[in-house]
Scaffold this motif. Structure first.
Motif, short mmCIF file in Angstrom:
data_model
loop_
_atom_site.label_atom_id
_atom_site.label_comp_id
_atom_site.label_asym_id
_atom_site.label_seq_id
_atom_site.Cartn_x
_atom_site.Cartn_y
_atom_site.Cartn_z
N LEU A 271 0.82 -1.22 0.00
CA LEU A 271 0.00 0.00 0.00
C LEU A 271 0.85 1.28 0.00
CD1 LEU A 271 -2.85 1.30 0.20
CD2 LEU A 271 -2.65 1.14 2.67
N LYS A 272 1.86 1.31 0.87
CA LYS A 272 2.69 2.51 0.95
C LYS A 272 3.51 2.68 -0.33
CE LYS A 272 4.59 5.78 3.71
NZ LYS A 272 4.81 6.01 5.11
N HIS A 273 4.00 1.57 -0.86
CA HIS A 273 4.75 1.60 -2.12
C HIS A 273 3.87 2.15 -3.24
CE1 HIS A 273 7.25 0.39 -5.45
NE2 HIS A 273 6.39 -0.53 -5.85
N PHE A 274 2.61 1.70 -3.28
CA PHE A 274 1.68 2.21 -4.29
C PHE A 274 1.51 3.72 -4.14
CE2 PHE A 274 -0.83 -2.09 -4.42
CZ PHE A 274 0.10 -2.61 -5.31
N LEU A 275 1.29 4.16 -2.91
CA LEU A 275 1.06 5.59 -2.65
C LEU A 275 2.29 6.41 -3.07
CD1 LEU A 275 -1.19 7.40 -1.28
CD2 LEU A 275 0.24 7.33 0.76
N GLU A 296 -10.96 1.55 11.68
CA GLU A 296 -9.98 2.13 12.61
C GLU A 296 -8.79 1.19 12.79
OE1 GLU A 296 -12.19 3.05 16.12
OE2 GLU A 296 -13.41 4.54 15.08
N LYS A 297 -9.06 -0.09 12.90
CA LYS A 297 -7.95 -1.06 13.04
C LYS A 297 -7.05 -1.05 11.81
CE LYS A 297 -9.82 -4.66 16.04
NZ LYS A 297 -10.31 -6.05 16.06
N GLU A 298 -7.67 -0.94 10.64
CA GLU A 298 -6.86 -0.90 9.40
C GLU A 298 -5.96 0.34 9.39
OE1 GLU A 298 -6.99 -3.55 6.89
OE2 GLU A 298 -7.88 -4.35 8.71
N TYR A 299 -6.48 1.46 9.89
CA TYR A 299 -5.67 2.68 9.96
C TYR A 299 -4.55 2.51 10.98
CZ TYR A 299 -8.45 5.54 6.79
OH TYR A 299 -9.04 6.06 5.66
N ASP A 300 -4.87 1.90 12.12
CA ASP A 300 -3.84 1.64 13.13
C ASP A 300 -2.72 0.78 12.53
OD1 ASP A 300 -5.39 3.01 14.93
OD2 ASP A 300 -6.14 1.23 15.98
N LEU A 306 3.13 0.00 8.38
CA LEU A 306 3.56 0.54 7.09
C LEU A 306 4.06 1.98 7.18
CD1 LEU A 306 0.65 -0.82 4.83
CD2 LEU A 306 2.82 -1.92 5.34
N GLY A 307 3.98 2.58 8.37
CA GLY A 307 4.51 3.93 8.56
C GLY A 307 3.65 5.05 7.98
#
Ligand SMILES: [Zn+2]
Length: 347
Positions: A271-275, A296-300, A306-307
């Motif tokens: 996800l972070k790589h995509f962004l 909320e858990k996914e955001y946590d 993933l930073g």
């Protein structure tokens, strides 16, 4: 209703959020499935708690699809679907989700010979009526089940076109989920072409358990405007560039990919790589009840594994609104609401 497994308040609770990949049937928590069993006098209502819970346990993707099917077998009538849609609205509102697009599995409903039009009308009515009070605007996507084949896909599209023509304007799109490796994309070209001509928007689950070619086919053959998951895109540089250039949003979900076995660890999620590569992405729960998660858990997890920073979440959610299938007027109002909520002193 609060997530029963949550003990602490997420720092992202009040952040305004957008969810674009959420299945109604995967959002029915076990206690509500049990209540449906009781209401509908199903044999499973008599099962001891442990045996009942076993229906929703799985260790791989085919097992997950069976657990999903078990939930759908408890949704017997339009009023059951309406009830679980209302329960989901409570959860979305409590997590500051200002806009959601929810899949309802037209393929499964038809396969189980349930009244598809009445069910879709019932859920659309619930979200239209309850949305303003509960704080979440909702549009619906009617989902084809890939492994059920071409004929049923055509029937799902028939229903979507019929309902839309009858004035159900919060039914905004057609999707395709299920077993990505089961039937080739070409089989669905005609059905999805008809949906597109009727003004319905298209999103396809691809590159979740299959490789980059599945994403190419979803784009080239089925003309997908968004891709569900799209994990495999990271294996293909040309595809990454194409997704960025064409501004195709990837609807990502972290816990989902680990629980179905698509990934070993959350830390491996791209996800972070995509962004960072300039792709449009959104963060979603997919099937929160079946994956014991919530937004909320996914955001946590995105923060800790993933930073992700607040700025990442804000730009991701703006992008999600821009790639939503809602009307231009609704999108403009939602973007305004999003910015207003961001500047709230509580945030
Ligand atoms: Zn999905």
């Amino acid at each position: 209703m609060a997530d029963p497994e949550r003990n602490t308040v997420s720092p992202w609770k009040l952040l305004p959020k957008v969810e674009l990949h959420l299945h109604l049937e995967g959002s029915v928590w076990p206690q509500d499935v049990r209540e449906l069993a009781r209401r509908n006098h199903l044999p499973s209502a008599e099962l001891p708690a442990k045996a009942f819970a076993r229906q929703f346990q799985y260790s791989d993707f085919p097992g997950f699809l069976l657990a999903f099917k078990s939930v759908t077998e408890h949704l017997c009538q339009p009023r059951d679907y309406a009830w679980v849609a209302g329960r989901l609205m409570d959860r979305l509102g409590a997590q500051s989700v200002i806009y959601a697009e929810i899949f309802i599995s037209g393929g499964v409903i038809l396969k189980q010979r349930k009244p598809l039009d009445e069910i879709v009308e019932a859920v659309c009515e619930v979200t239209r009526t309850d949305g303003p009070g509960k704080g979440t605007e909702v549009n619906w996507i009617l989902d084809i089940t890939r492994q059920f084949g071409r004929k049923l896909a055509e029937e799902v599209v028939d229903a979507a076109i019929r309902l839309r023509a009858a004035g159900l304007d919060n039914l905004v799109g057609v999707g395709m989920g299920g077993d990505e490796n089961s039937i080739e994309a070409n089989e669905f070209k005609h059905a999805l072409g008809r949906a597109r001509e009727a003004g319905l928007r298209i999103t396809i689950h691809a590159g979740e358990v299959a490789g980059p070619n599945s994403i190419w086919e979803a784009l080239d053959i089925l003309k997908a405007e968004r891709i569900g998951h799209g994990l495999a895109a990271r294996q293909d540089e040309r595809l990454m560039r194409h997704l960025a250039e064409k501004s195709i949003l990837l609807e990502c979900a972290l816990t989902s990919n680990v629980k179905t076995g698509a990934l070993q660890r959350i830390e491996d999620h791209p996800l972070k790589h995509f962004l960072r590569s300039g792709l449009a992405v959104s963060l979603n729960t997919d099937d929160p009840a079946l994956f014991s998660t919530d937004l909320e858990k996914e955001y946590d997890l995105a923060e800790t594994a993933l930073g992700f920073t607040r700025e990442d979440f804000v730009s991701m959610n703006r992008s999600a609104l821009e790639h939503s299938f809602t009307s231009p007027g609704s999108r403009a109002s939602l973007l305004e609401l999003f910015e207003r909520r961001l500047s709230s002193p509580q945030l």
